[in-house]
Scaffold this motif. Sequence first.
Motif, PDB file in Angstrom:
ATOM      1  N   HIS A 199       5.063  14.260  29.563  1.00  0.00           N
ATOM      2  CA  HIS A 199       4.638  13.678  28.516  1.00  0.00           C
ATOM      3  C   HIS A 199       2.955  13.769  28.164  1.00  0.00           C
ATOM      4  N   VAL A 200       2.508  13.673  26.802  1.00  0.00           N
ATOM      5  CA  VAL A 200       1.137  13.991  26.580  1.00  0.00           C
ATOM      6  C   VAL A 200       0.564  12.634  26.863  1.00  0.00           C
ATOM      7  N   ASP A 201       0.920  11.498  27.024  1.00  0.00           N
ATOM      8  CA  ASP A 201       0.335  10.472  27.363  1.00  0.00           C
ATOM      9  C   ASP A 201      -0.333  10.522  28.888  1.00  0.00           C
ATOM     10  N   ILE A 244      -4.248  12.808  31.442  1.00  0.00           N
ATOM     11  CA  ILE A 244      -5.069  12.546  32.607  1.00  0.00           C
ATOM     12  C   ILE A 244      -4.696  12.655  33.985  1.00  0.00           C
ATOM     13  N   GLU A 245      -3.521  12.103  33.917  1.00  0.00           N
ATOM     14  CA  GLU A 245      -2.936  12.015  35.376  1.00  0.00           C
ATOM     15  C   GLU A 245      -2.538  13.474  35.971  1.00  0.00           C
ATOM     16  N   VAL A 246      -2.047  14.241  35.181  1.00  0.00           N
ATOM     17  CA  VAL A 246      -1.831  15.430  35.460  1.00  0.00           C
ATOM     18  C   VAL A 246      -2.852  16.176  36.040  1.00  0.00           C
ATOM     19  N   SER A 286       3.116  22.228  23.044  1.00  0.00           N
ATOM     20  CA  SER A 286       1.806  21.391  23.446  1.00  0.00           C
ATOM     21  C   SER A 286       1.721  20.992  24.830  1.00  0.00           C
ATOM     22  N   GLN A 287       2.615  20.421  25.399  1.00  0.00           N
ATOM     23  CA  GLN A 287       2.489  20.114  26.853  1.00  0.00           C
ATOM     24  C   GLN A 287       2.375  21.250  27.750  1.00  0.00           C
ATOM     25  N   SER A 288       3.350  22.255  27.831  1.00  0.00           N
ATOM     26  CA  SER A 288       3.302  23.395  28.547  1.00  0.00           C
ATOM     27  C   SER A 288       1.897  24.023  28.574  1.00  0.00           C
TER      28      SER A 288
END
Length: 75
Positions: free
Chosen positions: A9-11, A14-16, A39-41
């Motif tokens: 998830h986009v939220d 930062i953690e990713v 978007s996310q991939s």
Amino acid sequence: INIIETPDHVDFTIEVERALRVLDGAILVICSVGGVQISQSITVDRQMKKYEVPRIAFTNKLDRIGADQWKVLNQ
């Protein structure tokens, strides 16, 4: 071998990114039915490029109705 699963998830961008800093390699799992989550991939792929993380893409769910590996590869 340590396995780190990151949220998609986009939220959690930062953690990713924090997780990618410590990886020796990565596997980007893409659904062969739903395709690339634009978007996310793509964001995660850009982050892996930024930190020079060696990676491979894996398409899963090839046994499902509507699966199209070639469509996913062309995305």
